[in-house]
Design a protein around this motif. Structure first.
Motif, short mmCIF file in Angstrom:
data_model
loop_
_atom_site.label_atom_id
_atom_site.label_comp_id
_atom_site.label_asym_id
_atom_site.label_seq_id
_atom_site.Cartn_x
_atom_site.Cartn_y
_atom_site.Cartn_z
N ARG A 236 0.83 -1.20 0.00
CA ARG A 236 0.00 0.00 0.00
C ARG A 236 0.87 1.26 0.00
O ARG A 236 2.08 1.19 0.27
CB ARG A 236 -0.91 -0.01 1.23
CG ARG A 236 -1.85 -1.22 1.26
CD ARG A 236 -2.95 -1.05 2.29
NE ARG A 236 -2.46 -1.00 3.66
CZ ARG A 236 -3.25 -0.87 4.73
NH1 ARG A 236 -4.56 -0.75 4.56
NH2 ARG A 236 -2.75 -0.85 5.93
N GLU A 263 -7.83 4.35 9.12
CA GLU A 263 -8.78 3.77 8.16
C GLU A 263 -8.54 4.24 6.73
O GLU A 263 -9.44 4.12 5.88
CB GLU A 263 -10.22 4.09 8.59
CG GLU A 263 -10.57 3.52 9.97
CD GLU A 263 -12.00 3.80 10.36
OE1 GLU A 263 -12.75 4.40 9.55
OE2 GLU A 263 -12.38 3.42 11.48
N ARG A 264 -7.36 4.77 6.45
CA ARG A 264 -7.00 5.09 5.07
C ARG A 264 -6.22 3.91 4.48
O ARG A 264 -5.60 3.14 5.22
CB ARG A 264 -6.16 6.37 5.00
CG ARG A 264 -6.78 7.59 5.65
CD ARG A 264 -8.17 7.86 5.11
NE ARG A 264 -8.15 8.15 3.68
CZ ARG A 264 -9.22 8.15 2.90
NH1 ARG A 264 -10.41 7.84 3.40
NH2 ARG A 264 -9.11 8.45 1.62
N PRO A 265 -6.21 3.76 3.17
CA PRO A 265 -5.52 2.62 2.55
C PRO A 265 -4.01 2.85 2.44
O PRO A 265 -3.41 2.70 1.38
CB PRO A 265 -6.18 2.54 1.17
CG PRO A 265 -6.53 3.95 0.85
CD PRO A 265 -6.94 4.57 2.17
N TRP A 266 -3.39 3.25 3.56
CA TRP A 266 -1.96 3.54 3.61
C TRP A 266 -1.32 2.71 4.72
O TRP A 266 -2.00 2.25 5.65
CB TRP A 266 -1.70 5.02 3.93
CG TRP A 266 -2.49 6.01 3.14
CD1 TRP A 266 -2.89 5.89 1.83
CD2 TRP A 266 -2.99 7.28 3.60
NE1 TRP A 266 -3.59 7.01 1.45
CE2 TRP A 266 -3.67 7.88 2.51
CE3 TRP A 266 -2.91 7.97 4.81
CZ2 TRP A 266 -4.28 9.13 2.62
CZ3 TRP A 266 -3.51 9.22 4.92
CH2 TRP A 266 -4.18 9.79 3.83
N THR A 267 0.00 2.56 4.63
CA THR A 267 0.78 2.03 5.75
C THR A 267 1.62 3.18 6.30
O THR A 267 2.30 3.87 5.54
CB THR A 267 1.67 0.87 5.31
OG1 THR A 267 0.84 -0.19 4.82
CG2 THR A 267 2.51 0.36 6.47
N ASN A 285 -3.21 0.67 11.03
CA ASN A 285 -2.33 0.77 9.86
C ASN A 285 -1.04 1.53 10.15
O ASN A 285 -0.31 1.88 9.22
CB ASN A 285 -3.06 1.43 8.69
CG ASN A 285 -3.47 2.87 8.98
OD1 ASN A 285 -3.56 3.28 10.14
ND2 ASN A 285 -3.73 3.64 7.93
#
Length: 429
Positions: A236, A263-267, A285
Motif C-alpha cells: 500500500r 482507516e486510510r488505505p496507507w501504511t 495501519n
C-alpha cells in the motif's frame, strides 16, 4: 587531518538536527585522524551513542531545560529572537556564564579548530582565544535580510516576541573581549569557514558574507548506529511521519496525524523522536518507532509528513520524496514555503500572516482561516491524499534529489575544515 576539534551544537528548543549535523562532520574528521570532542551543550545522548566524548561545562553554565512548555507556534523572526527568547541571552550574566564555560573548555581541550552550530558564545570564546571557527549553518542563520526566519512578516521581530533585545548584550561582551562591535546577531554565526547544509538554488544567502567564505555542502543529518524497527513491508502507499523530538505540542499534533491516517488505505511508519511522551491512540495501519534516523524510512516512504525541520525536508528531497509540512515555528514554515511549495515537491498545511498590531493569523491549506492551535485532521488527510495522487510532486522531489546528491558528493568537508585552520586560509579572525 591531524589536530583537535571541539564541537558546540545548539540545543535550546530541541537541537537534535544541530547535534546530528555536527556528528556528520565529526565522523569525517575522526576518520581523517582528528581528535574530536563535544561540549555538553547539545543532545548528549546522540553524541554518546555516536561514540564521541562529552566535556562537562560545569555546574554554573546555562543549559537548555530538559522539558520546556511551548506554544503551538513560535514566531521567531530571526536568530536574535531565538537567542533572546529561547536561551534568555538578553541577560548579560547568562551570556557571561556560558561564555566563561565555553572559554574554559577551549582552554582545557586546546583545539586547533572550534565547530559551532548556531552557538554564539563558543564563537566569541574561540575568537578571543585565537582559535579558528567553522560554522555549520542553515542559510537563514546568516542571511543579511530582515526577518531572516520569517520574511513574509510585515512587523518588527520584537512585535511578535517582545522580550528584551540580546543585541546590546552581544555588543558589550564582544567589545569587552577586544573583538569589536556586533551590528547583527547573525554576524556571530559566520565562521572563518561557514558550511551551509543545502543548495544555493534552494536557500540563497541573499547578500554577501560577513566573514570568511560560505560553502554549500548539501544535506547533513545523522543516522543512529542502533537500528530502529524496520518499516513495515507493504504493497500500500507508504507514509513516513516525523514531527520532532517529543513534548506536549508534538504529541497533540502527532495524534492528529494518526487520526488523519486512520482507516486510510496507507501504511504509516512514525518516528516518535528521542523524548516522546506516550498516550497515543495508534490506528491499525500505523507503527510507532523511536528515533528512527532518516535514511531507512525515507528510502521506504512514498510521502513524508513532518514539522518542516530543515534536516528532515532536505533529507526527503535528497531521497526524492515529497513532503507534507505542518510547522510549529516560523523557520519550519519558511522551510515548507521554500523547500516544499516553491519547489513543487510538497505542500504546506498551515501558513501565518502578521497583522499591523503584531498579531498572527493562520490559514489552513484546505479549511481556510484557522481557529484551533493545531492543523485539523481533515487538512492533514487531504494533504497526504493530494501528494500521493499527483506524481508531479515526486518527480520534482527527484529532480532536486539529484542536485543535492551531486552537491553533497562534491563537498570535501575535511578539506574545508583544514582550510580554516591553515595559515594561508586568508580569512579575518
Amino acid at each position: 587531518m591531524t589536530g583537535r576539534v571541539l564541537f558546540f551544537p545548539w540545543a535550546w528548543g530541541g537541537g537534535a538536527a544541530y547535534t546530528g549535523r555536527c556528528l556528520v562532520l565529526a565522523a569525517e574528521l575522526a576518520a581523517a585522524g582528528a581528535e574530536v570532542a563535544f561540549a555538553d551543550c547539545g543532545v548528549t545522548a546522540m553524541v554518546r551513542e555516536a561514540g564521541f566524548p562529552v566535556l562537562d561545562s560545569g555546574p554554573d553554565a546555562p543549559r537548555p531545560p530538559a522539558r520546556h512548555p511551548t506554544p503551538p507556534y513560535l514566531p521567531f523572526a530571526d536568530v536574535e529572537r531565538v537567542f533572546a527568547v529561547a536561551a534568555t541571552f538578553h541577560r548579560i550574566e547568562r551570556v557571561r556564564r556560558r561564555l566563561a564555560a565555553d572559554a574554559r573548555l577551549i582552554e582545557e581541550f586546546r583545539p586547533t579548530a572550534v565547530v559551532i552550530d548556531m552557538y554564539p558564545t563558543a564563537a566569541l570564546a574561540a575568537r578571543a582565544a585565537g582559535v579558528p571557527v567553522v560554522s555549520l549553518a542553515d542559510a537563514d542563520f546568516v542571511t543579511p535580510r530582515a526577518n531572516g526566519w520569517m520574511p513574509w512578516s510585515t512587523v518588527a521581530p520584537r512585535d511578535l516576541l517582545p522580550h528584551p533585545s540580546s543585541l546590546p548584550v552581544w555588543d558589550e561582551v564582544s567589545r569587552g573581549l577586544g573583538l569589536g562591535p556586533v551590528a547583527r546577531a547573525e554576524h556571530l554565526l559566520w565562521g572563518d569557514v561557514t558550511l551551509v547544509s543545502s543548495d544555493p538554488g534552494l536557500e540563497p544567502l541573499d547578500g554577501p558574507p560577513h566573514r570568511g567564505t560560505p560553502h554549500y555542502v548539501g544535506p547533513m543529518y545523522w543516522n543512529p548506529p542502533a537500528a530502529a524497527p524496520e518499516p513495515p513491508r507493504t504493497d500500500r502507499p507508504r507514509v513516513y511521519v516525523t514531527i520532532g523530538s517529543g513534548g506536549n505540542v508534538a504529541r497533540r499534533a502527532l495524534q492528529n496525524v494518526l487520526d488523519a491516517c486512520a482507516e486510510r488505505p496507507w501504511t504509516v511508519y512514525v518516528s516518535s523522536g528521542f523524548a516522546f511522551e506516550g498516550g497515543l491512540v495508534v490506528p491499525d495501519n500505523a507503527v510507532v518507532a523511536g528515533f528512527t534516523g532518516l535514511d531507512a524510512p525515507l528510502a521506504w516512504a512514498d510521502v513524508v509528513v513532518s514539522h518542516g525541520g530543515s534536516a528532515t525536508v532536505l533529507a526527503a528531497l535528497l531521497h526524492g520524496k515529497p513532503s507534507v509540512v505542518m510547522p510549529f515555528m516560523s523557520e519550519q514554515e519558511l522551510n515548507g514555503r521554500q523547500l516544499a511549495e516553491a519547489t513543487g515537491a510538497g505542500v504546506l498545511l498551515r501558513t501565518s500572516a502578521t497583522t499591523p498590531r503584531g498579531r498572527l493569523a493562520f490559514t489552513d491549506r484546505t479549511s481556510g482561516p484557522a481557529d484551533g492551535p493545531y492543523v485539523p485532521t481533515e487538512d492533514i488527510r487531504r494533504g497526504v491524499e493530494d501528494v500521493l495522487a499527483d506524481p508531479r510532486y515526486t518527480e520534482r522531489a527527484a529532480e532536486w534529489g539529484a542536485r543535492l546528491r551531486a552537491r553533497r558528493e562534491a563537498a570535501d568537508l575535511v578539506g574545508l575544515v583544514r582550510s580554516a585552520v591553515a595559515p594561508t586560509a586568508g580569512v579575518r579572525r
